[in-house]
Design an enzyme around this catalytic site. Structure first.
Site, mmCIF file in Angstrom:
data_model
loop_
_atom_site.group_PDB
_atom_site.id
_atom_site.type_symbol
_atom_site.label_atom_id
_atom_site.label_comp_id
_atom_site.label_asym_id
_atom_site.label_seq_id
_atom_site.Cartn_x
_atom_site.Cartn_y
_atom_site.Cartn_z
ATOM 1 N N THR A 356 57.128 -5.963 -67.611
ATOM 2 C CA THR A 356 56.505 -4.671 -67.822
ATOM 3 C C THR A 356 55.348 -5.025 -68.738
ATOM 4 O O THR A 356 55.201 -6.171 -69.138
ATOM 5 C CB THR A 356 57.576 -3.759 -68.466
ATOM 6 O OG1 THR A 356 58.634 -3.567 -67.547
ATOM 7 C CG2 THR A 356 57.064 -2.438 -68.940
ATOM 8 N N THR A 374 54.780 -0.321 -65.640
ATOM 9 C CA THR A 374 55.533 -1.429 -65.046
ATOM 10 C C THR A 374 55.623 -1.343 -63.534
ATOM 11 O O THR A 374 55.460 -0.271 -62.947
ATOM 12 C CB THR A 374 56.972 -1.420 -65.629
ATOM 13 O OG1 THR A 374 57.662 -2.577 -65.216
ATOM 14 C CG2 THR A 374 57.756 -0.188 -65.200
ATOM 15 N N ASN A 376 58.501 -2.879 -62.627
ATOM 16 C CA ASN A 376 59.877 -3.318 -62.882
ATOM 17 C C ASN A 376 59.915 -4.840 -62.927
ATOM 18 O O ASN A 376 59.480 -5.418 -63.892
ATOM 19 C CB ASN A 376 60.890 -2.744 -61.901
ATOM 20 C CG ASN A 376 62.311 -2.996 -62.402
ATOM 21 O OD1 ASN A 376 62.531 -3.074 -63.605
ATOM 22 N ND2 ASN A 376 63.263 -3.160 -61.496
ATOM 23 N N GLY A 449 62.526 -5.033 -70.346
ATOM 24 C CA GLY A 449 63.781 -4.411 -69.914
ATOM 25 C C GLY A 449 64.545 -3.908 -71.137
ATOM 26 O O GLY A 449 63.945 -3.357 -72.068
HETATM 27 N N1 GLY Z 1 61.705 -1.163 -65.453
HETATM 28 C C1 GLY Z 1 62.021 -1.369 -66.807
HETATM 29 C C2 GLY Z 1 62.335 -0.118 -67.526
HETATM 30 O O1 GLY Z 1 61.859 0.931 -67.168
HETATM 31 O O2 GLY Z 1 63.081 -0.130 -68.467
#
Ligand code: GLY
Length: 543
Positions: A356, A374, A376, A449
């Site tokens: 991200t 992001t 992801n 994350g």
């Molecule tokens: N895709 C990572 C988050 O939104 O936490």
């Protein structure tokens, strides 16, 4: 502790901190030319979509936290939503096992929100004409830019090349047809430039109702993806009230659900408040033990209670209730790790994509923007739709494809985060600000994350409780504990003695090269301190 002493970038008026030099330059130029923090945030988002393709994006989504100079705050949620055809069990095979379709390929994508989010923020808070903010990204895509060592290296990590090679457009653009980009190569992206030109000239309308919508939906349909023209036309940005809490004389303004991050930061600060965790100093084993125990307790709650607030009640008040926090605090034993299985029954493992990006901006008037957005996973789903030149997200993997059981990547979460049409997946993204005596004090955030929440917490504590400057707070080594698996991650730059002490408390310690990639602006004594993260190629520029 093997931390190099570095000064933050200091400036009197305005500051931009991003992960990538061209994007930082774009943001700083907007501010120098009279744009405000929101204008710069919009221009940086589009620039990163060109120069930082692993996470900067048009095909993803995110959150923008704003604090205007007059003290107003708001939170713009432009996260991806599940397509209308999404369903609870869509990633289960005939034997009801979770497949990898939520991570790679056409079915992995939620409806992108970035372009709508930027348009929304600009319409409500921006000053400069929209086309001026998109143009720098058009130029970067059309004329190309030299690939940095960091970007070239990304293609060699974590099976990225294999993923991108599965999709012809991605292979052609991002892997030079298979030859691999090297540092110093000039990356030009003519299809992306054309898409950006349409967005420049027709705004978000092009992306959600116009030619881009048409091309994207057609490519999705041809390859079994779910996103339709109707989904794109129906996409809505949601403006939310930020979550606000108080800690040691500082106001913490942070991300509300569907992020779990703001609750986490406030819950963990609430647990630590009333302990003497600072007594042995930043980076001491005892301090890290208290942090890890707070993290473990928050992540246990996260697994059970959090999801899209439009679909489930997220018990924010209850989780931040002082009596509840007191019971959590009282359960921490000095110098003894609590086995995670004793915190709450059930084996729940949370693993999210760690790619991200975050940037922090303060303008000369004192407006501030913290943006985390992001695809992801790094390079998202790996799919670049034909004729569009941008990568799509795999944000559907932030849902629980099979609630209560690990998927192929070890991800298990509760029913609160199960898949439903138009639902928003739970996030850890935590753009955050600190305010003191009614004045902006800090703007901070990071990718990573679930480690996002813990990294933002630690940097905020380094500022608040240990009085560090912005760069010291960022450079300090970090830990990450997420309840399950019952394992403490610690950066390698901690001293081996500290690690041994933690092991003697009962921790299984896993050393990591780095945790997080913070971008911080701190306002202190009439100066702005910009602190990029030396763990990667972040840059800061101010004037
Ligand atoms: N895709 C990572 C988050 O939104 O936490």
């Amino acid at each position: 502790m093997s931390v190099e002493a570095r000064e933050p970038v200091r400036a009197r008026h305005a500051m931009v901190v991003t992960v990538e030099q061209h994007a930082t330059d774009v943001g700083a130029a907007v501010l120098q030319n009279g744009g405000n923090a929101v204008d710069a945030a919009v221009a940086v988002a589009f620039a990163l979509a060109v120069t930082h393709p692993s996470a900067g994006n048009l095909g993803g989504g995110g959150f923008m936290l704003l604090r205007m100079a007059d003290g107003r705050t708001t939170f713009i949620d432009f996260r991806e939503r599940a397509p209308g055809a999404a369903s609870h069990d869509m990633y289960l095979d005939a034997d009801r096992n979770a497949t990898k379709d939520s991570q790679i390929g056409y079915r992995a994508s939620g409806i992108p929100g970035t372009v709508a989010g930027m348009a929304y923020a600009h319409a409500k808070f921006g000053k400069k004409p929209w086309n001026e903010l998109v143009q720098p990204a058009v130029d970067l895509a059309k004329n190309g830019f030299p690939v940095s060592w960091g970007l070239a290296n990304m293609f060699t990590l974590d099976n990225i090349a294999e993923k991108l090679a599965e999709f012809p457009e991605s292979k052609r653009i991002f892997l030079k047809g298979g030859a691999m980009l090297e540092a110093g190569d000039v990356l030009t992206q003519p299809e992306l430039a054309a898409t950006l030109e349409r967005i420049r000239d027709r705004g978000a309308d092009d992306f959600y109702h116009g030619q881009t919508a048409h091309l994207l939906a057609a490519d999705m349909q041809e390859h079994g993806g779910l996103i339709t023209e109707q989904d794109l036309a129906d996409y809505k940005v949601i403006e939310r009230r930020p979550l606000t809490g108080f800690y040691h004389g500082h106001t913490v303004v942070t991300a509300p659900p569907p992020s779990s991050g703001g609750i986490g930061i406030l819950e963990m600060m609430g647990i630590l408040d009333g302990t003497d965790y600072t007594r042995t100093g930043a980076g001491s084993a005892r301090e890290l033990h208290y942090l890890a125990e707070a993290m473990r307790r928050f992540f246990a709650d996260r697994s059970q209670y959090m999801g899209d607030p439009e679909f489930n009640k997220v018990p924010v008040t209850e989780l931040l209730d002082p009596h509840y926090l007191e019971t959590l605090r009282a359960s921490i034993q000095p110098e003894k790790a609590t086995p995670s299985s004793e915190i709450r029954p059930g084996k729940i493992e949370l693993v999210e994509g760690s790619h991200t990006t975050h940037y922090s901006i303060v303008d000369a008037a004192g407006n501030a923007a913290a943006v985390t957005y992001t695809l992801n996973d790094s390079f998202g789903s790996g799919v670049t739709p034909a004729k569009l030149g941008f990568l799509m997200n795999d944000e559907m993997d932030d849902f629980a494809p099979k609630p209560g059981e690990p998927n192929g990547f070890g991800l298990v979460q509760g029913e609160a985060n199960s898949i439903a049409p138009h639902k928003t997946p739970l996030s850890s993204m935590s753009p955050t600000m600190l305010v003191r005596d009614g004045k902006l004090e800090a703007v901070l955030g990071t990718p990573g994350g679930p480690t996002i929440i813990n990294s933002v917490l630690q940097v905020a504590l380094n500022i608040i409780d240990f009085g560090m400057n912005a760069q010291e707070a960022v450079d300090q080594p970090r830990i990450h504990e997420q309840w399950m698996p019952d394992r403490l991650q610690a950066e390698m730059s901690f001293s081996p003695d500290t690690i041994r002490l933690l092991e003697s408390y009962g921790y299984e310690v896993q050393l990591k090269r780095r945790i997080g990639e913070m971008a911080v602006v701190l306002v202190r004594n009439g100066w702005l301190e910009g602190a990029p993260d030396g763990r990667t190629e972040g840059t800061a520029k101010g004037f």
